[in-house]
Design a protein around this motif. Structure first.
Motif, PDB file in Angstrom:
ATOM      1  N   GLY A  51     -11.318 -25.869  64.699  1.00  0.00           N
ATOM      2  CA  GLY A  51     -12.062 -24.869  63.930  1.00  0.00           C
ATOM      3  C   GLY A  51     -12.402 -25.326  62.524  1.00  0.00           C
ATOM      4  N   GLU A  52     -12.842 -24.365  61.716  1.00  0.00           N
ATOM      5  CA  GLU A  52     -13.306 -24.662  60.353  1.00  0.00           C
ATOM      6  C   GLU A  52     -12.195 -24.504  59.315  1.00  0.00           C
ATOM      7  N   GLU A  53     -11.062 -24.001  59.752  1.00  0.00           N
ATOM      8  CA  GLU A  53      -9.984 -23.745  58.792  1.00  0.00           C
ATOM      9  C   GLU A  53      -9.257 -25.036  58.417  1.00  0.00           C
ATOM     10  N   ILE A  54      -8.992 -25.164  57.121  1.00  0.00           N
ATOM     11  CA  ILE A  54      -8.180 -26.290  56.651  1.00  0.00           C
ATOM     12  C   ILE A  54      -6.839 -25.717  56.213  1.00  0.00           C
ATOM     13  N   TYR A  55      -5.774 -26.174  56.839  1.00  0.00           N
ATOM     14  CA  TYR A  55      -4.443 -25.685  56.474  1.00  0.00           C
ATOM     15  C   TYR A  55      -3.908 -26.496  55.302  1.00  0.00           C
ATOM     16  N   ILE A  56      -3.267 -25.771  54.394  1.00  0.00           N
ATOM     17  CA  ILE A  56      -2.738 -26.419  53.194  1.00  0.00           C
ATOM     18  C   ILE A  56      -1.219 -26.510  53.316  1.00  0.00           C
ATOM     19  N   ARG A  57      -0.701 -27.716  53.297  1.00  0.00           N
ATOM     20  CA  ARG A  57       0.751 -27.924  53.357  1.00  0.00           C
ATOM     21  C   ARG A  57       1.187 -28.585  52.055  1.00  0.00           C
ATOM     22  N   GLY A  58       1.924 -27.853  51.246  1.00  0.00           N
ATOM     23  CA  GLY A  58       2.361 -28.409  49.960  1.00  0.00           C
ATOM     24  C   GLY A  58       3.569 -29.313  50.139  1.00  0.00           C
ATOM     25  N   ILE A  59       3.527 -30.455  49.481  1.00  0.00           N
ATOM     26  CA  ILE A  59       4.629 -31.410  49.651  1.00  0.00           C
ATOM     27  C   ILE A  59       5.501 -31.482  48.392  1.00  0.00           C
ATOM     28  N   ILE A  60       6.796 -31.383  48.602  1.00  0.00           N
ATOM     29  CA  ILE A  60       7.755 -31.569  47.497  1.00  0.00           C
ATOM     30  C   ILE A  60       8.497 -32.882  47.754  1.00  0.00           C
ATOM     31  N   GLU A  61       8.275 -33.839  46.877  1.00  0.00           N
ATOM     32  CA  GLU A  61       8.969 -35.123  46.990  1.00  0.00           C
ATOM     33  C   GLU A  61      10.279 -34.957  46.224  1.00  0.00           C
ATOM     34  N   PHE A  62      11.310 -34.490  46.934  1.00  0.00           N
ATOM     35  CA  PHE A  62      12.485 -33.983  46.216  1.00  0.00           C
ATOM     36  C   PHE A  62      13.479 -35.050  45.775  1.00  0.00           C
ATOM     37  N   THR A  95      10.841 -24.328  43.625  1.00  0.00           N
ATOM     38  CA  THR A  95       9.535 -24.994  43.766  1.00  0.00           C
ATOM     39  C   THR A  95       8.839 -24.494  45.029  1.00  0.00           C
ATOM     40  N   ALA A  96       9.610 -24.368  46.109  1.00  0.00           N
ATOM     41  CA  ALA A  96       9.033 -23.890  47.369  1.00  0.00           C
ATOM     42  C   ALA A  96       8.536 -22.452  47.216  1.00  0.00           C
ATOM     43  N   LYS A  97       9.337 -21.648  46.542  1.00  0.00           N
ATOM     44  CA  LYS A  97       8.996 -20.233  46.392  1.00  0.00           C
ATOM     45  C   LYS A  97       7.649 -20.062  45.673  1.00  0.00           C
ATOM     46  N   ALA A  98       7.416 -20.929  44.684  1.00  0.00           N
ATOM     47  CA  ALA A  98       6.176 -20.839  43.908  1.00  0.00           C
ATOM     48  C   ALA A  98       4.951 -21.150  44.771  1.00  0.00           C
ATOM     49  N   MET A  99       5.148 -21.878  45.865  1.00  0.00           N
ATOM     50  CA  MET A  99       4.019 -22.266  46.714  1.00  0.00           C
ATOM     51  C   MET A  99       3.361 -21.075  47.398  1.00  0.00           C
ATOM     52  N   VAL A 100       4.173 -20.066  47.648  1.00  0.00           N
ATOM     53  CA  VAL A 100       3.668 -18.884  48.364  1.00  0.00           C
ATOM     54  C   VAL A 100       2.477 -18.275  47.619  1.00  0.00           C
ATOM     55  N   PHE A 101       2.517 -18.359  46.274  1.00  0.00           N
ATOM     56  CA  PHE A 101       1.447 -17.759  45.457  1.00  0.00           C
ATOM     57  C   PHE A 101       0.238 -18.688  45.332  1.00  0.00           C
ATOM     58  N   GLN A 103      -1.333 -19.908  48.083  1.00  0.00           N
ATOM     59  CA  GLN A 103      -1.909 -19.849  49.429  1.00  0.00           C
ATOM     60  C   GLN A 103      -1.420 -20.971  50.319  1.00  0.00           C
ATOM     61  N   GLN A 104      -0.240 -21.489  50.011  1.00  0.00           N
ATOM     62  CA  GLN A 104       0.311 -22.550  50.851  1.00  0.00           C
ATOM     63  C   GLN A 104       1.299 -21.914  51.828  1.00  0.00           C
ATOM     64  N   THR A 105       1.168 -22.263  53.099  1.00  0.00           N
ATOM     65  CA  THR A 105       1.982 -21.581  54.107  1.00  0.00           C
ATOM     66  C   THR A 105       3.050 -22.492  54.723  1.00  0.00           C
ATOM     67  N   THR A 106       3.018 -23.746  54.309  1.00  0.00           N
ATOM     68  CA  THR A 106       4.032 -24.694  54.784  1.00  0.00           C
ATOM     69  C   THR A 106       4.559 -25.489  53.607  1.00  0.00           C
ATOM     70  N   VAL A 107       5.884 -25.674  53.564  1.00  0.00           N
ATOM     71  CA  VAL A 107       6.442 -26.615  52.594  1.00  0.00           C
ATOM     72  C   VAL A 107       6.891 -27.860  53.351  1.00  0.00           C
ATOM     73  N   VAL A 108       6.484 -29.025  52.813  1.00  0.00           N
ATOM     74  CA  VAL A 108       6.929 -30.297  53.375  1.00  0.00           C
ATOM     75  C   VAL A 108       7.977 -30.870  52.423  1.00  0.00           C
ATOM     76  N   GLY A 343      -6.933 -22.165  55.889  1.00  0.00           N
ATOM     77  CA  GLY A 343      -6.211 -21.678  57.058  1.00  0.00           C
ATOM     78  C   GLY A 343      -5.307 -20.504  56.705  1.00  0.00           C
ATOM     79  N   LYS A 344      -5.379 -19.474  57.504  1.00  0.00           N
ATOM     80  CA  LYS A 344      -4.482 -18.326  57.328  1.00  0.00           C
ATOM     81  C   LYS A 344      -3.335 -18.492  58.329  1.00  0.00           C
ATOM     82  N   GLY A 345      -2.185 -18.018  57.957  1.00  0.00           N
ATOM     83  CA  GLY A 345      -1.038 -18.186  58.859  1.00  0.00           C
ATOM     84  C   GLY A 345      -0.465 -19.589  58.707  1.00  0.00           C
ATOM     85  N   HIS A 346       0.451 -19.929  59.600  1.00  0.00           N
ATOM     86  CA  HIS A 346       1.186 -21.181  59.417  1.00  0.00           C
ATOM     87  C   HIS A 346       0.457 -22.427  59.883  1.00  0.00           C
TER      88      HIS A 346
END
Ligand code: 5AD
Ligand code: FES
Length: 366
Positions: A51-62, A95-101, A103-108, A343-346
């Protein structure tokens, strides 16, 4: 009338080709009008399946602490010029918690490969993120024993990323003093067996690889039936033993995109990210082009800005001076400029459902 006929003939060029090595090699050899058609076909297949949706996965290099000495990697144990850091569990969580705001639905959660952050603590971090945020959790911390993967899965881990880097066992051996290709593949099979959504992939242009290796890499992704596939150009890091080497496709950088397009054609329903290394080679545009030639995922950097310069796997890595907020708005702009949507959802694997029901069937049968 004539136009229509030509178009359908063009589609047949792809439709009639099997997804074997011969086709992969001939696609990788495309030039001129054929190359344009290859990119168009990869984009078409991405559109149909993902589809046309691009999912955003935020990465934390911890953490950049690593016990391994992979010859290509900037944070290898022997690189004493690296300022080593490890974020605390509390820092990772906030850091992960801040991602929710954003529009990121996955933390890497990614780090060097080391027992440095112990398996139990990692499990607690996964459990807490799953309990207190709506984020899906992807982990990427290297080869681990089966029981560790199982424990993390029990804690709620959704996905795991572990690239096989190259399908050539001999080349793999030369580049990885600490592990064999067989061991790496065993980890991937363990993750799949556990029902964890499994991502892997490879670097393009490792010194000593040939186009034949590249075709085999694409075929191995297909054979592993991966949920996610991340690939990107090899970039020599000056503080590593490969610092003086060149990318095998230097002067023919188009190969980086050809590989991506063929990867999409051979793996129609896998999630494929536009990886950061494309922007390192083509500053500002690499990841956008990747999204137009097969990719459907963007992985912005959410690492606290103070640590970014210490997680340089290769030189020229973008976003080192940007904040997580800057990267988040940059991503939104890029997606908009491509006329695609967020992308909406996970954005879980679209293969997962099938796999779970297969598991179910086996259980009943047993
Ligand atoms: N150039 C490009 N990619 C690299 N990686 C590590 N070092 C380099 C390099 N010098 C990639 C590997 C690894 C991922 C996290 O980063 O493929 O799996
Ligand atoms: Fe980081 Fe664009 S994604 S600045």
């Amino acid at each position: 009338m004539l136009m229509k006929k030509n178009n359908s003939q063009k589609h047949h060029v792809f439709a009639n080709r099997d997804h074997g090595k011969g086709s992969a090699l001939s696609f990788l050899d495309s030039e001129g009008a054929d190359l344009k058609r290859l990119y168009k076909e990869a984009d078409r297949i991405r559109h149909i399946h993902m589809g046309e949706e691009i999912y955003i996965r935020g990465i934390i290099e911890f953490s950049n602490i690593c016990a391994n000495d992979c010859l290509y990697c900037g944070i290898r144990a022997s690189n004493h010029a690296v300022n080593r850091y490890s974020m605390t569990a509390e820092e990772i969580f906030s850091t992960a918690k801040a991602m929710v705001f954003r529009q990121q639905t996955t933390v890497v959660l990614q780090s060097g490969e080391t027992p440095g952050i112990d398996d139990t603590e990692m499990g607690e971090i996964i459990r807490r993120i799953k309990k207190e945020t709506p984020l899906a959790v992807t982990v990427s911390v290297g080869n681990r024993p089966y029981d560790t993967y199982r424990h993390w899965k029990d804690c709620g881990m959704d996905r795991y990323l572990l690239r096989f880097e190259t399908s050539d066992p001999e080349l793999f051996g030369r580049l990885h003093p600490d592990c064999t290709l067989e061991e790496r593949l065993e980890c991937l099979y363990a993750l799949k067996e556990l029902g964890v959504q499994t991502g892997s992939g490879f670097m393009i242009g490792l010194p000593g690889e040939t186009v034949d290796t590249l075709a085999e890499n694409i075929l191995l992704c297909q054979k592993l039936d991966l949920d996610m596939i991340g690939i990107g150009p090899f970039i020599p890091h000056p503080e590593t033993p490969l610092g003086g080497e060149k990318n095998a496709y230097e002067g023919n950088e188009e190969m980086f995109f050809k590989a991506l397009a063929v990867l999409r054609i051979f793996n129609p329903d896998a999630h494929i990210p536009a990886t950061t290394a494309y922007d390192a080679v083509f500053p500002g545009v690499g990841r956008n082009l990747a999204l137009q030639r097969g990719a459907n995922i963007f992985m912005p950097n959410d690492t606290p800005v103070g640590h970014r310069k210490d997680y340089l796997l290769y030189p020229g890595k973008p976003c080192v001076d940007e904040s997580a907020d800057q990267c988040a708005s940059c991503v939104l702009m890029r997606i908009e400029s491509l006329g695609r949507t967020i992308g909406k959802g996970h954005g879980h694997s679209i293969k997962n459902h099938r796999r779970n029901s297969e598991h179910g069937r086996h259980k009943h049968a047993g």
